[in-house]
Structures are given as structure tokens and as C-alpha cells.
Design a protein around this motif. Structure first.
Motif, short mmCIF file in Angstrom:
data_model
loop_
_atom_site.label_atom_id
_atom_site.label_comp_id
_atom_site.label_asym_id
_atom_site.label_seq_id
_atom_site.Cartn_x
_atom_site.Cartn_y
_atom_site.Cartn_z
N ASP A 57 0.82 -1.20 0.00
CA ASP A 57 0.00 0.00 0.00
C ASP A 57 0.86 1.26 0.00
N ALA A 58 1.78 1.32 -0.97
CA ALA A 58 2.68 2.46 -1.03
C ALA A 58 2.87 2.90 -2.49
N ILE A 59 3.13 4.18 -2.67
CA ILE A 59 3.36 4.78 -3.99
C ILE A 59 4.45 5.82 -3.84
N VAL A 60 5.36 5.87 -4.80
CA VAL A 60 6.35 6.94 -4.84
C VAL A 60 6.05 7.84 -6.03
N VAL A 61 6.16 9.13 -5.80
CA VAL A 61 5.97 10.14 -6.85
C VAL A 61 7.27 10.94 -6.96
N VAL A 62 7.80 11.02 -8.17
CA VAL A 62 9.00 11.82 -8.44
C VAL A 62 8.59 12.98 -9.34
N VAL A 63 8.83 14.20 -8.86
CA VAL A 63 8.50 15.41 -9.61
C VAL A 63 9.80 16.01 -10.13
N ALA A 64 9.90 16.14 -11.44
CA ALA A 64 11.10 16.68 -12.07
C ALA A 64 10.77 18.01 -12.73
N GLY A 65 11.22 19.10 -12.10
CA GLY A 65 11.05 20.43 -12.68
C GLY A 65 12.26 20.81 -13.51
N ALA A 66 12.24 22.00 -14.07
CA ALA A 66 13.34 22.43 -14.93
C ALA A 66 14.67 22.46 -14.19
N ASP A 67 14.64 22.88 -12.95
CA ASP A 67 15.89 22.95 -12.19
C ASP A 67 15.72 22.45 -10.75
N SER A 68 14.73 21.59 -10.53
CA SER A 68 14.48 21.06 -9.19
C SER A 68 13.85 19.67 -9.30
N GLU A 69 13.84 18.98 -8.18
CA GLU A 69 13.19 17.67 -8.14
C GLU A 69 12.67 17.42 -6.72
N GLU A 70 11.71 16.54 -6.64
CA GLU A 70 11.12 16.20 -5.34
C GLU A 70 10.65 14.76 -5.39
N SER A 71 10.85 14.04 -4.31
CA SER A 71 10.31 12.68 -4.21
C SER A 71 9.38 12.60 -3.01
N ILE A 72 8.22 11.98 -3.25
CA ILE A 72 7.14 11.97 -2.26
C ILE A 72 6.66 10.54 -2.08
N LEU A 73 6.50 10.11 -0.85
CA LEU A 73 6.02 8.77 -0.55
C LEU A 73 4.61 8.83 0.03
N PHE A 74 3.75 7.98 -0.46
CA PHE A 74 2.44 7.72 0.14
C PHE A 74 2.49 6.31 0.73
N CYS A 75 2.13 6.15 2.00
CA CYS A 75 2.21 4.83 2.64
C CYS A 75 1.13 4.70 3.70
N ARG A 76 1.06 3.54 4.32
CA ARG A 76 0.06 3.29 5.35
C ARG A 76 0.31 4.17 6.57
N GLU A 77 -0.76 4.51 7.25
CA GLU A 77 -0.62 5.29 8.47
C GLU A 77 -0.02 4.43 9.58
N LYS A 78 0.54 5.07 10.56
CA LYS A 78 0.98 4.38 11.77
C LYS A 78 -0.26 3.91 12.52
N ASN A 79 -0.31 2.63 12.89
CA ASN A 79 -1.52 2.08 13.51
C ASN A 79 -1.10 1.00 14.49
N GLU A 80 -1.08 1.35 15.77
CA GLU A 80 -0.57 0.44 16.79
C GLU A 80 -1.42 -0.82 16.91
N GLU A 81 -2.72 -0.70 16.71
CA GLU A 81 -3.57 -1.89 16.80
C GLU A 81 -3.25 -2.88 15.69
N ARG A 82 -3.09 -2.38 14.44
CA ARG A 82 -2.76 -3.29 13.34
C ARG A 82 -1.36 -3.87 13.51
N GLU A 83 -0.47 -3.12 14.14
CA GLU A 83 0.88 -3.63 14.35
C GLU A 83 0.88 -4.82 15.30
N ILE A 84 -0.08 -4.87 16.23
CA ILE A 84 -0.18 -6.03 17.11
C ILE A 84 -0.44 -7.30 16.30
N TRP A 85 -1.27 -7.15 15.26
CA TRP A 85 -1.63 -8.31 14.45
C TRP A 85 -0.65 -8.57 13.30
#
Length: 443
Positions: A57-85
Motif C-alpha cells: 500500500d505504497a506509492i512513490v511520486v517523483v516530480v522533475a522540474g526544470a531545475d528542481s526535483e522532489e520525491s514523495i512517498l504515500f504509505c500506510r498510516e501508523k496504527n498500533e492496533e494493526r501492528e499487534i496483528w
């Protein structure tokens, strides 16, 4: 972290050379095995190569501008209850820090954020056509951008296949990748030696498969790189034999095609050896032909050669050997030109190897004009990794010498193209017939 960040920067530079834009790379989904049980999770290779991030459940987005770049991650939220399981989750904030992203969001923000990232961008880079559901999501994001046209917002006017770009980037391995692949090769080589020592008449193929799997996991490998082939006797004439349940008989050859995956990288080794420790006369004849053909193919694996050169070198040795032992008639040139050898050798001599056992990368040289047979074969360059795996498979037939009936032999190693030739990284497993017999006498 730095290795993966530098790869994202390379992707951004490639995108800028085409005018820039936004690249979207999804990881693999979890897959149900049956009911509420899932297959062991394994991420998408392209995604992991760019990120090193192991969760679903993750996606990476890479944004390439003329003179800049950015990398962005989308992932699952921190969830202590699900971590137990289900175990540990990084959550967006820790994932951003640990894996070197510029920004991070929870995966449920995807539909909200992607239209913003795509707005006023010249192009979108996406795995086009690989998954209908993902294509539909992209269309939805683009439609959301187009709905803002009256406000002067524009949607990307061009689309590129990001997988093609990543395939080319992954084809030549960096030092980090080669280090892992050498370690994977050593683990797999030790497993093959263990299997040779364990094989005996009366045991079943799956018992030897178990020896391989034990050696893989005990040495730290996470998974087999593919379903192991453990094929005794006539089963070795089935190229992708997977049943692995027959009893090994005295006088059988055992063909094992198996390799581990370590930290996302595959190894791939095949050895063929006598279950009782001694090659019979006809077995030794064919075995030595295959081994000689592999030596010829390895000698042809060097920078500047074409991908098919090792195959062509192996085929000529195999064809001559088939003629010498009576499997074929006529000349080597005729056997090669007519394809008569394919009755006993029907596959190619190698394939790319890396994160996938049949790894990504075009086998034809990009940019070269096509001739009658299509574009010329790929030129080998230092850092490329390929297998070298000739074989002979003789099924019983009335027009085949009986002494060779139901003998299947393949010998496979993993080769790294170097500046001067190639490095065989799986050489710790004996393959000369005398060395194999000596090893088996030491059981």
C-alpha cells in the motif's frame, strides 16, 4: 538510503531531458492465497529499486522540474492496533526520515494530493497498460485536473512509460547491487553443494528440495528466487519441471535448477549430477558436450559482444557434439542453419538477471536501425548480469540411440560482464565431471 535517493535523482534527470513532469510508481499489492491467508509479501521490483521501502500500500511520486526535483512517498498510516496483528509500520513521518523522501502522506490522501501534483505539469510518467485499475485511477486524477481548466490549470499533455525508463536504468547494475548478487550467489552455491551431498538413490526429489530451502534460509536469504526444479531421470527433460516428488533411482542424473533471493536480488544456478555419484558412459558423453558448450559461451561473454554471441558459441559446440555422438547427422553449419539442434536444445543460453530472475531490460539494442531480423541484439556492457545455461535434453524416440534415452542435462552459472570479460559469481559449485564425482565420494 543514499543509494535509493540517487536512483530517484537519476530518474528525475531522465525525465528533465524529456521536458520534465511527474512519475508515479506503485508497489505490488498483497495477494490472497486462499480465504483470509495471504502469500508472503514481496514488493514490486521497480518500486523497491527506487525507494528501498518494503511495505505494501505504497506509492512513490517523483516530480522533475526544470531545475528542481522532489520525491514523495504515500504509505500506510501508523496504527498500533494493526501492528499487534500484522507487525511494524513505519508511518509517513518515520518513512520520510528513514528513506530520504522530501515529503510523505498517508495513502488515503492519494486522491486528494495527486491532482495537485499533476496540475500544470508537462507530462506524466506511469506504468501504462500494466494494470487496468491503476490506469483508471490515473485517468481519475487527470480528470480532476482538467476540471480546473476554467481556472487556468492545465493537465499533462504527454505520457511516457516509466517502466521502460526504469528497465534501462536497472539493466546495468551498480556496486551496491553487485555486492548483494555475489552474496546471493555464494548462498545458492553452498546450497547446491549441500544438495549434491544429500542425494542418494531411494530418496525423493522433494527431500533434496528441502535441503536447498534449508540452506537458503539458514544463510539469511528471504526466499527462493523462483520455484526450485529438482528433476531426476527423465524428469530432467521437462524444462520447467516443478512436481519434485519422484523417487531418485540408481543410475539417474539429477538436474537441480535453484537459486535464492537475497535482499531483493536473485541468483540462478543449475547443476546436473549422478545420484549414485558416478556418471555412466553415455551420461558422461553428453555432460562433457554441455560443459564444453558452456565454456565457449562464457568465453564469448565480454564487453562489446552481442547478447546472442554466447548462445551462438554454445550452439556450435552442442551441434558438433550431437553429430559426434549420433544424435544428428550432417555438418555443423547445416545443423545450425536448419535448426535441427533444437530438437535436443530448445531454449536460449541465457537471460538477464537481477531483482527478477528473468530481469528487466531490452534484449535488442536501443537506437540501432532494424534489419531483416529486427533491431540488432544488445551490446554487452560492464555491469550487466546474465545467466549462461546451455543444455541437452534427449527424450526417448525410435530414431534416437537408446543409450541416450531420457537424459536431460543443463549447466548454468551467473556472469557479471566486466571491463575485460566476465566474472562467474556462482563458481563455488563443482561442474567438471571429475570434481562432481570427487565431491560425492566425500559424502
Amino acid at each position: 538510503m543514499q543509494v535509493h535517493a540517487s536512483r530517484r535523482s537519476r530518474l528525475a534527470a531522465t525525465m528533465r531531458a524529456q521536458g520534465g513532469g511527474v512519475a508515479i510508481v506503485f508497489t505490488a499489492p498483497e495477494k490472497a492465497r486462499n480465504r483470509d491467508a495471504h502469500y508472503p509479501y514481496r514488493w514490486d521490483s521497480h518500486f523497491y529499486w527506487l525507494t528501498g521501502f518494503p511495505e505494501p500500500d505504497a506509492i512513490v511520486v517523483v516530480v522533475a522540474g526544470a531545475d528542481s526535483e522532489e520525491s514523495i512517498l504515500f504509505c500506510r498510516e501508523k496504527n498500533e492496533e494493526r501492528e499487534i496483528w500484522d507487525g511494524w509500520r513505519h508511518g509517513p513521518e518515520l518513512a520520510r526520515e528513514r528513506f530520504g523522501f522530501d515529503r510523505s502522506f498517508t495513502i488515503d490522501k492519494l486522491d486528494e494530493e495527486l491532482p495537485k501534483l499533476l496540475a500544470d505539469q508537462p507530462a506524466v510518467w506511469h506504468a501504462m497498460g500494466s494494470d487496468a485499475a491503476l490506469d483508471a485511477r490515473l485517468r481519475g486524477w487527470l480528470d480532476a485536473v482538467r476540471a480546473q481548466a476554467r481556472a487556468g490549470v492545465t493537465a499533462p499533455a504527454r505520457a511516457f512509460d516509466v517502466l521502460h525508463v526504469l528497465d534501462e536504468m536497472r539493466l546495468v547494475k551498480d556496486a551496491h547491487e553487485l555486492d548483494i548478487m555475489r552474496r546471493a550467489a555464494k548462498i545458492s552455491a553452498a546450497a547446491h553443494v549441500r544438495a549434491m551431498r544429500a542425494a542418494r538413490p531411494g530418496r525423493r526429489e522433494y527431500e533434496i528440495e528441502a535441503e536447498l530451502l534449508h540452506a537458503f534460509r539458514a544463510a539469511g536469504s528471504q526466499y527462493p528466487a523462483y520455484g526450485s526444479i529438482v528433476a531426476a531421470g527423465r524428469n530432467a527433460c521437462v524444462l520447467h519441471y516443478v512436481s519434485n516428488d519422484a523417487v531418485m533411482a540408481d543410475g539417474d542424473l539429477l538436474l537441480i535448477d535453484a537459486g535464492c533471493e537475497l535482499d531483493g536480488y536473485a541468483s540462478d544456478i543449475t547443476r546436473t549430477f549422478p545420484v549414485n555419484g558416478r556418471f555412466g558412459g553415455p551420461q558422461r558423453t553428453l555432460y562433457d558436450i554441455v560443459l564444453a558448450s558452456q565454456h565457449a559461451a562464457i568465453d564469448a561473454t565480454r564487453p562489446g559482444a552481442r547478447f546472442t554471441d554466447p548462445h551462438d558459441a554454445a550452439v556450435r559446440v552442442l551441434a558438433q557434439g550431437m553429430i559426434d555422438c549420433g544424435l544428428l547427422q550432417g555438418s555443423v553449419d547445416a545443423a545450425v542453419e536448419s535448426g535441427a539442434y533444437r530438437r535436443f536444445y530448445m531454449h536460449r543460453t541465457g537471460h538477464w538477471l537481477g531483482m527478477d530472475v528473468h530481469d528487466c531490460g531490452d534484449y535488442r539494442e536501443p537506437g540501432e536501425p532494424a534489419g531483416e531480423g529486427g533491431r540488432p541484439w544488445r551490446i554487452l556492457r560492464p555491469g550487466m548480469v546474465l545467466t549462461v545455461e546451455p543444455g541437452i535434453y534427449v527424450r526417448a524416440a525410435d530414431d534416437v540411440p537408446e543409450a541416450f534415452h531420457d537424459i536431460g542435462i543443463r549447466i548454468e552459472d551467473d556472469a557479471v560482464v566486466t571491463e575485460s570479460g566476465c566474472e562467474i559469481i556462482t563458481g563455488d559449485v563443482p561442474k567438471a565431471a571429475g570434481e562432481i564425482e570427487a565431491l560425492m565420494r566425500s559424502r
